[in-house]
Design a protein around this motif. Structure first.
Motif, short mmCIF file in Angstrom:
data_model
loop_
_atom_site.label_atom_id
_atom_site.label_comp_id
_atom_site.label_asym_id
_atom_site.label_seq_id
_atom_site.Cartn_x
_atom_site.Cartn_y
_atom_site.Cartn_z
N ASP A 1 0.83 -1.21 0.00
CA ASP A 1 0.00 0.00 0.00
C ASP A 1 0.86 1.25 0.00
O ASP A 1 0.57 2.23 -0.71
CB ASP A 1 -0.93 -0.01 1.22
N ASP B 1 0.83 3.90 -2.99
CA ASP B 1 0.42 5.28 -2.75
C ASP B 1 1.53 6.26 -3.10
O ASP B 1 1.26 7.39 -3.53
CB ASP B 1 0.01 5.46 -1.28
N THR B 2 2.79 5.83 -2.92
CA THR B 2 3.91 6.74 -3.16
C THR B 2 4.20 6.90 -4.65
O THR B 2 4.38 8.01 -5.16
CB THR B 2 5.17 6.24 -2.44
#
Length: 740
Positions: free
Chosen positions: A590, A594-595
């Motif tokens: 995750d 997300d990054t």
């Protein structure tokens, strides 16, 4: 000579068995006045035949073994002479002859000559003797048998050499083409960058195609003539049995020859064809190897070679070259006779320092090579202290004249080997010698090689005015520091791996550095940067799997390779950490998703993690499915791929954004419960044999240098320090990081 009586017995006894034992007219046979039954006599002859075959075979084994040993010794001597002659070649020779061609001549071209060297005398004597023995047996059975056996031999003796001479001409052309091909391959390998940048690789490929085509058609002609010659030889050989069956059968029907004698004659002729073929093969090989010998020796006898006496038998003491260096009307020419320098006359005073100014760099190079005798003057003479440089032994030049090149040649081996090369001009045999070395020295003597072996003492501290090798090493290190190369060598050394069994002293010294490293770091106020790898402590600087196994991989391992290992998933199940690591894996996927997003996996920061883009996409899908269906809905193959991701990452790589369960951080290493693990897991928990290794971890949040030293208790000490990018070059006013 002992072989031939046994050979005759193997031919005579079968005839005796058929005629005198099996075909005996009475049940009792008298042998040397002793009556024997027919059966006893049969077993006696069969036993003698078996002993004859055994003795004949053992003698051939002994002869062939001795021939093989002689061949290898002669080939070893020949190759050694070729290599040592290279030292006497003039330097321009190497500019015109490729290294690949020289290597080919010493290795592949000389290889077949070893067999001929061993067979040069023994093969014709052995085969001719066997052939004479068989012919004598045939003539003793019947004059016509012997005549039939030798009837076609003169035809073969005339026809086969005539055809072989034509093949030899093609073989000479083939060897020449192979040498040119080797030279072109060497040039292509050396000039590959130039061919790529200039775009001439296609032209070079066409050149190689042309050379391979010429070689192909030459070999095709050789095959045609060679196999036609074999056909004729085999056909002529098979004509003789025709005469045996026709003429011999007629004589048996007439009663002039017994059936046993005919059977023995057929068996003898079968044995006769083998030595005759060997003699023909020897003849063809002899002429081919003679031609090969001429081709090789001609290339190893160039004009301008130095004399043997300048290299053989070095003097017991090396005198010093003191006095003036005098050039007296010195001229030098290249191999084409073009002048390099002409009529040089000058004097360099002894004990002084001189600078020679030349118009071109080539002239400076020529003068330097004249002083080291790499180039011999075509006119005039060079003297040092009244001694003619051309008459000095090479050991004196190598010891007393130093030459520092801007681009020295580095031989294969260690830096120490290359630095100490100038000190290894004369070897000395030790006082005591191991039996293995004594045998090796004896074989070297038999083969005409150097009697001073590689294991002998090659560095004499007394010649340097020192007491021991330790003093030589200390002097060597002083030179390295004076050159400013010590820091570069240390940096290179930290990136190397060593095996404890190969360098136990170095491994022990590295282990002994643990306390000194801690003291140095504590004294510089950097102890907080050190993270000890202890049994009961979870180390955040190394990946999860290395913490669990208390070991480091011997080579890089990818996520896919780790997941496909048959001991990975059983290991995590054995320590009951599947659920906790799966939770970390979902958090990591995750965070990375997300990054970097769906299309950011080609970002340089992501690539520094060492995660394959395809594997990460698959891991992301598995993580999403595990969230909705639970781990029970994930197959073992997908589960292993999901769990492998966090096992290859360290907490410091992902920082505090990913929660690491307390059960993982407080878990004792797996090695403490090794006995309870399944057998499939043992390959993961084996002790590492590396006493020390260096790992450079380039992370997307930080860049940290990690040095580990394996202790005697298999504990590892890690310490990290800031990224080298924050350091400044030598001479800067900023403080450089301490060296440990």
């Amino acid at each position: 000579m002992l072989l031939f009586p046994f050979l005759y017995l193997t031919l005579e006894l079968p005839k005796r068995i058929i005629n005198d034992a099996i075909g005996a007219a009475q049940n009792v046979v008298v042998v040397f006045g002793v009556p024997l039954s027919q059966t006893t006599f049969l077993w006696l002859l069969c036993g003698l035949f078996l002993l004859s075959v055994l003795g004949h075979g053992l003698l051939k084994v002994r002869i062939n073994t001795m021939k093989g040993a002689l061949s290898e010794r002669m080939l070893r001597r020949f190759r050694y002479l070729l290599v040592t002659r290279l030292f006497r070649f003039p330097k321009p020779y190497f500019q015109r002859t490729s290294q690949a061609e020289i290597v080919s001549m010493i290795t592949s071209e000389s290889e077949p000559m070893g067999g001929m060297m061993g067979d040069a005398i023994s093969q014709p004597v052995l085969q001719a003797g066997q052939m004479a023995t068989i012919l004598m047996f045939l003539f003793l059975q019947s004059f016509w048998f012997g005549l039939a056996a030798i009837a076609l031999i003169p035809l073969q003796a005339w026809l086969i050499p005539m055809l072989q001479r034509r093949i030899n001409v093609l073989n000479k052309a083939r060897i020449g083409e192979v040498r040119k091909l080797a030279a072109e391959i060497g040039e292509t390998a050396a000039g590959t960058p130039t061919l790529r940048t200039s775009g001439a690789h296609s032209y070079r490929s066409a050149m190689v195609t042309h050379r391979l085509g010429r070689l192909f058609f030459i070999r095709l002609d050789i095959y045609r003539k060679k196999f036609f010659m074999k056909f004729l030889n085999n056909f002529i050989t098979q004509l003789t049995p025709f005469f045996f069956f026709s003429v011999g059968g007629y004589l048996v029907i007439r009663g002039n020859v017994s059936l046993g004698a005919l059977v023995a004659a057929l068996a003898a002729y079968k044995d006769l064809s083998a030595p005759w073929k060997e003699l023909l093969t020897y003849y063809t090989s002899f002429h081919e190897m003679s031609q090969r010998w001429t081709l090789i020796t001609d290339r190893f006898a160039p004009a301008g070679m130095m004399e043997d006496g300048l290299f053989d038998d070095p003097p017991e003491t090396i005198g010093r070259l003191t006095g003036d260096i005098v050039f007296d009307r010195v001229s030098a020419r290249d191999v084409d006779g073009i002048p390099l320098v002409e009529n040089l006359s000058f004097t360099i005073p002894g004990g002084g320092v001189a600078t020679i100014s030349c118009v071109t760099p080539e002239e400076r190079q020529v003068i330097s090579e004249l002083l080291t005798r790499e180039i011999v003057p075509s006119e005039g003479r060079i003297t040092i202290g009244g001694r003619d440089l051309a008459s000095l032994h090479q050991a004196e030049i190598g010891t007393r004249i130093g030459w520092a090149d801007s681009a020295p040649y580095l031989f294969a081996g260690t830096i120490d080997d290359n630095m100490m090369l100038a000190l290894k001009s004369m070897g000395r045999v030790g006082d005591t010698e191991l039996p293995e070395l004594a045998m090796e020295r004896l074989e070297a003597t038999r083969s005409g090689n150097s009697t001073v072996l590689l294991e002998d003492n090659w560095i004499d501290p007394a010649r340097l005015g020192m007491q021991s090798l330790s003093d030589v090493r200390a002097w060597w290190l002083d030179i390295i520091e004076g050159m400013g190369a010590d820091r570069e060598l240390v940096r290179r050394a930290l990136g190397l791996r060593i095996a404890a069994q190969e360098a136990p002293e170095v491994a022990q010294h590295l282990v002994d550095l643990r306390d000194e490293v801690r003291v140095r770091l504590d004294g510089d106020g950097l102890l907080s940067t050190m993270r000890p790898f202890e049994h009961e402590t979870y180390n955040k600087a190394v990946p999860l799997l290395e913490n669990l196994l208390f070991a480091a991989p011997s080579e890089p391992v990818t996520q896919r390779e780790l997941a496909e290992h048959n001991g990975f998933l059983p290991l995590l199940r054995a320590v009951d950490l599947v659920a906790e690591i799966a939770e970390v894996a979902q958090a990591v996927t995750d965070l990375l998703h997300d990054t970097f997003g769906a299309d950011g996996t080609d970002h340089p920061l992501f690539r520094r993690l060492g995660i394959d883009q395809t594997d990460f996409d698959a891991t992301l899908r598995i993580s999403n499915r595990a969230k909705s269906d639970g781990l029970s809905g994930v197959s073992d193959e997908d589960l292993a791929l999901l769990l492998a991701l966090p096992c290859l990452l360290a907490p410091d790589q992902v920082g505090s954004f990913v929660p690491w369960p307390c059960r993982i951080r407080s878990l004792p290493p797996v090695r403490r419960c090794r006995r309870t693990l399944p057998n499939a897991c043992l390959s993961f928990t084996s002790n590492s044999t590396r006493p020390a290794f260096l790992t450079v971890c380039r992370w997307w949040r930080t860049c940290c240098l990690v040095w580990s030293i394996r202790t005697s208790e298999n504990a590892l000490i890690f310490f990290s320090r800031p990224s080298p990018r924050s350091w400044t070059n030598r001479g800067s006013s900023q403080k450089s990081p301490p060296s440990a």
